[in-house]
Design a protein around this motif. Structure first.
Motif, PDB file in Angstrom:
ATOM      1  N   ILE A  97       0.845  -1.208   0.000  1.00  0.00           N
ATOM      2  CA  ILE A  97       0.000   0.000   0.000  1.00  0.00           C
ATOM      3  C   ILE A  97       0.875   1.251   0.000  1.00  0.00           C
ATOM      4  O   ILE A  97       0.669   2.168  -0.803  1.00  0.00           O
ATOM      5  CB  ILE A  97      -0.947  -0.014   1.222  1.00  0.00           C
ATOM      6  CG1 ILE A  97      -1.964  -1.155   1.083  1.00  0.00           C
ATOM      7  CG2 ILE A  97      -1.652   1.327   1.376  1.00  0.00           C
ATOM      8  CD1 ILE A  97      -2.779  -1.420   2.330  1.00  0.00           C
ATOM      9  N   ILE A  98       1.863   1.272   0.864  1.00  0.00           N
ATOM     10  CA  ILE A  98       2.753   2.439   0.963  1.00  0.00           C
ATOM     11  C   ILE A  98       3.536   2.634  -0.329  1.00  0.00           C
ATOM     12  O   ILE A  98       3.685   3.757  -0.820  1.00  0.00           O
ATOM     13  CB  ILE A  98       3.690   2.308   2.186  1.00  0.00           C
ATOM     14  CG1 ILE A  98       2.862   2.436   3.479  1.00  0.00           C
ATOM     15  CG2 ILE A  98       4.802   3.351   2.154  1.00  0.00           C
ATOM     16  CD1 ILE A  98       3.613   2.076   4.745  1.00  0.00           C
ATOM     17  N   ASP A  99       4.010   1.533  -0.921  1.00  0.00           N
ATOM     18  CA  ASP A  99       4.765   1.622  -2.177  1.00  0.00           C
ATOM     19  C   ASP A  99       3.901   2.225  -3.287  1.00  0.00           C
ATOM     20  O   ASP A  99       4.357   3.088  -4.048  1.00  0.00           O
ATOM     21  CB  ASP A  99       5.282   0.229  -2.581  1.00  0.00           C
ATOM     22  CG  ASP A  99       6.166   0.293  -3.804  1.00  0.00           C
ATOM     23  OD1 ASP A  99       7.149   1.084  -3.803  1.00  0.00           O
ATOM     24  OD2 ASP A  99       5.898  -0.447  -4.775  1.00  0.00           O
ATOM     25  N   ALA A 133       2.556   7.057  -6.569  1.00  0.00           N
ATOM     26  CA  ALA A 133       1.542   8.033  -6.981  1.00  0.00           C
ATOM     27  C   ALA A 133       1.792   9.405  -6.354  1.00  0.00           C
ATOM     28  O   ALA A 133       0.976  10.308  -6.488  1.00  0.00           O
ATOM     29  CB  ALA A 133       0.149   7.533  -6.602  1.00  0.00           C
ATOM     30  N   ASN A 134       2.920   9.540  -5.673  1.00  0.00           N
ATOM     31  CA  ASN A 134       3.320  10.806  -5.053  1.00  0.00           C
ATOM     32  C   ASN A 134       2.280  11.309  -4.041  1.00  0.00           C
ATOM     33  O   ASN A 134       1.938  12.478  -3.996  1.00  0.00           O
ATOM     34  CB  ASN A 134       3.584  11.873  -6.124  1.00  0.00           C
ATOM     35  CG  ASN A 134       4.425  13.016  -5.592  1.00  0.00           C
ATOM     36  OD1 ASN A 134       5.268  12.827  -4.728  1.00  0.00           O
ATOM     37  ND2 ASN A 134       4.177  14.209  -6.097  1.00  0.00           N
ATOM     38  N   ALA A 144      -2.962   5.185  -7.430  1.00  0.00           N
ATOM     39  CA  ALA A 144      -2.355   4.239  -6.482  1.00  0.00           C
ATOM     40  C   ALA A 144      -3.168   2.951  -6.423  1.00  0.00           C
ATOM     41  O   ALA A 144      -2.606   1.860  -6.300  1.00  0.00           O
ATOM     42  CB  ALA A 144      -2.253   4.875  -5.094  1.00  0.00           C
ATOM     43  N   ARG A 145      -4.485   3.069  -6.546  1.00  0.00           N
ATOM     44  CA  ARG A 145      -5.377   1.897  -6.556  1.00  0.00           C
ATOM     45  C   ARG A 145      -4.983   0.942  -7.687  1.00  0.00           C
ATOM     46  O   ARG A 145      -4.935  -0.273  -7.511  1.00  0.00           O
ATOM     47  CB  ARG A 145      -6.809   2.398  -6.754  1.00  0.00           C
ATOM     48  CG  ARG A 145      -7.894   1.450  -6.389  1.00  0.00           C
ATOM     49  CD  ARG A 145      -9.251   2.055  -6.727  1.00  0.00           C
ATOM     50  NE  ARG A 145      -9.738   2.970  -5.725  1.00  0.00           N
ATOM     51  CZ  ARG A 145     -10.734   3.839  -5.920  1.00  0.00           C
ATOM     52  NH1 ARG A 145     -11.334   3.916  -7.092  1.00  0.00           N
ATOM     53  NH2 ARG A 145     -11.149   4.629  -4.961  1.00  0.00           N
ATOM     54  N   GLY A 146      -4.693   1.489  -8.853  1.00  0.00           N
ATOM     55  CA  GLY A 146      -4.276   0.664  -9.993  1.00  0.00           C
ATOM     56  C   GLY A 146      -2.867   0.130  -9.848  1.00  0.00           C
ATOM     57  O   GLY A 146      -2.569  -1.005 -10.206  1.00  0.00           O
TER      58      GLY A 146
END
Length: 193
Positions: A91-93, A98-99, A133-135
């Motif tokens: 998740i963090i990565d 995604a900045n 980020a979801r993708g």
């Protein structure tokens, strides 16, 4: 469209599509994403006619990010995972790519911060980066980014765009009114509609 489009996008290519408002850019993206099933001509994905693929199958390989993505009235974590299992590091990565991690990490509840209805406590750019980020979290193979950095300042937009342009194992199609000169050379194809 004012004229027929004929193009071939190979696996892992990065494609920039630009044109004036009303030129058909969003319609093109909605057709590719399977949201519009009625079209003339032929569109193939891995040599299979797009209309022969189930919408649910398409959603497993692609991510379509609109200018204003939908967010659930739930936590940041849920809006990323959608109830699926991912590690904290994954998740963090995805948020870093995604900045958005720096912003989320500073919130009092971090990943467990509640997102208000319609994401009203997040800016347009933050919503877009959350959807990106979801993708990234799901390691999608095809990203359709429809004005998806339009709500970001130029520096952040370039940073996010360069993340996607740097993905080695994904095909990325950017749609924009205007592409940034600073990263035009990173595209394999640039098409005007």
């Amino acid at each position: 469209f004012a004229h027929p489009i004929n193009l071939c996008i190979s696996k892992n290519q990065k494609v920039g599509i630009y044109g004036k408002s009303g030129s058909g850019k969003t319609t093109f993206m909605k057709i590719i994403s399977g949201q519009i099933r009625s079209y003339t001509g032929e569109i193939q994905l891995n040599k299979v006619e797009l209309n022969r693929l189930k919408y649910s199958a398409l959603q497993k390989i692609l991510l379509y990010v609109e200018q204003t993505p939908y967010l659930f009235n739930d936590t940041v974590r849920y809006n990323l995972t959608l109830g699926e299992d991912f590690t904290e590091n994954e998740i963090i990565d995805a948020l870093k790519k995604a900045n958005l991690w720096e912003t989320i990490s500073k919130l009092s509840d971090g990943l467990d911060t509640e997102i208000n209805e319609n994401g009203n406590n997040f800016s347009g750019g933050q919503k877009q980066r959350l959807a990106l980020a979801r993708g990234l979290l799901r390691k999608r193979k095809l990203f359709l980014l429809d004005e998806s950095t339009s709500n970001l300042d130029k520096k952040t937009a370039l940073k996010v765009e360069n993340t996607f342009l740097g993905l080695e194992d994904a095909t990325v199609i950017f749609v924009s009114h205007q592409l940034h000169n600073e990263n035009k050379s990173a595209f394999d194809q640039i098409i005007e509609i």
